[in-house]
Design an enzyme around this catalytic site. Structure first.
Site, PDB file in Angstrom:
ATOM      1  CB  ILE A 131      -0.916  -0.016   1.174  1.00  0.00           C
ATOM      2  CG1 ILE A 131      -1.899  -1.149   1.075  1.00  0.00           C
ATOM      3  CG2 ILE A 131      -1.694   1.337   1.296  1.00  0.00           C
ATOM      4  CD1 ILE A 131      -2.899  -1.109   0.097  1.00  0.00           C
ATOM      5  CE  LYS A 132       4.006   4.427  -4.870  1.00  0.00           C
ATOM      6  NZ  LYS A 132       4.073   4.686  -6.219  1.00  0.00           N
ATOM      7  CG  LEU A 133       0.148   4.749   2.874  1.00  0.00           C
ATOM      8  CD1 LEU A 133       0.213   4.261   4.192  1.00  0.00           C
ATOM      9  CD2 LEU A 133      -1.575   5.318   3.194  1.00  0.00           C
TER      10      LEU A 133
END
Length: 318
Positions: A131-133
């Site tokens: 998950i990219k944040l």
């Protein structure tokens, strides 16, 4: 002699920074990364029309509210593209949380849960997803909680040592320090050109890599956002490098011999106390390049997310 790309693969895990299936087939990376800009680009590839149609049809079944349909279609499309890519790479896909949530920890966590659920409904285990944040304080705190749940994260738009240190202290799985965008800022600010060895982006990633290895952090360093193959060659040995199709092609056509430049420390020493929020914000604020580039990166991803949603809204209306 093996081409430069094949040599690089012996020192570093190569990741494709693209949503283009054909490019991934051609260069056979281990992993792939996407972002709102790449999803927008991929959505205009004719071969993806069925994935868009599927996302639109699915969104219409979830809600009668058009705004919710747009949100659902956007998430479903990102996952549909990720699922296709995972058929071609043995490793992981990075899928990004909406950049407009970059300063909202709770909504970022909720969006991450939704993306993981959509992948699981498509038969993809969370072990194959990152998950990219954005590497804001709120994004890092969201990642810390997600990691504790067993959801691995990729912290992106990382331009400073303060961001890198906070990510390691939060137990984040992977960071994406942006090499080329750092170079862009310094070239504009100073009016100077830099060779690969003195490239400020290369220097930044090298410092982060060495700090992580010296202190025994397990967080993976994945250099990103490259402007030329010289930067990439100077970072041979980095845990991972995510590279766009044009530079992958240039590396594949190059015969330059390379050696590892980044080598892990043989001994480790304990790190100090973790940064507090106040310390993080102060240290980050002391770096004008990082402040400028993080803000710009979030704005630009939000703009491309908006463009994607305009396209999806038109299709939902049909």
């Amino acid at each position: 002699m093996a081409n430069t790309l094949e040599q690089l693969k012996s020192y570093t895990t190569i990741v494709a920074d693209t949503g283009d299936i054909e490019a991934i087939k051609r260069y056979q990376p281990e992993d792939a990364t996407t972002n709102p800009s790449l999803i927008l680009k991929a959505a205009q590839i004719p071969e993806y029309s069925a994935l868009i149609d599927n996302a639109i049809a699915w969104a219409k079944l979830q809600s009668a509210d058009i705004e919710q349909q747009i949100d659902d279609a956007s998430d479903k499309l990102a996952v549909n593209i990720g699922v296709e890519i995972l058929k071609l790479v043995p490793g992981r896909i990075s899928t990004e949380v909406d950049a407009r949530l970059s300063f909202d920890k709770e909504k970022s966590i909720a969006k991450a849960h939704k993306l993981v659920r959509l992948y699981q409904e498509a038969g993809v285990d969370k072990s194959r997803i990152l998950i990219k944040l954005a590497s804001t304080w709120e994004g890092i705190c969201a990642a810390k909680e997600l990691e504790q749940e067993g959801i691995n994260c990729n912290l992106t738009l990382l331009f400073s040592f303060a961001q890198a240190r906070a990510c390691a202290e939060a137990g984040v799985y992977l960071i994406s320090p942006f090499v080329g965008r750092i170079l862009d800022w310094y070239k504009k600010d100073t009016g100077k050109d830099y060779d690969a060895v003195n490239d400020p982006g290369v220097v930044s990633v090298t410092e982060i890599y060495n700090y992580y290895k010296q202190h025994g952090y397990n967080t993976v360093v994945m250099g990103a956002s490259f402007r030329n193959i010289g930067e990439i060659i100077e970072l041979a040995g980095c845990d991972r490098l995510t590279i766009g199709p044009s530079l992958l092609e240039e590396l594949a056509n190059s015969q330059v011999a390379i050696q590892p430049k980044l080598i892990p420390a043989s001994t480790t020493v304990a790190a100090g106390e973790p940064l507090t929020e106040a310390q993080f914000r102060w240290d980050f604020n002391q770096d004008p390049m990082a402040v400028d580039k993080l803000a710009e990166g979030i704005r630009n991803f939000a703009i491309d997310q908006g463009k994607l949603e305009v396209m999806l809204k038109a299709k939902l209306a049909n």
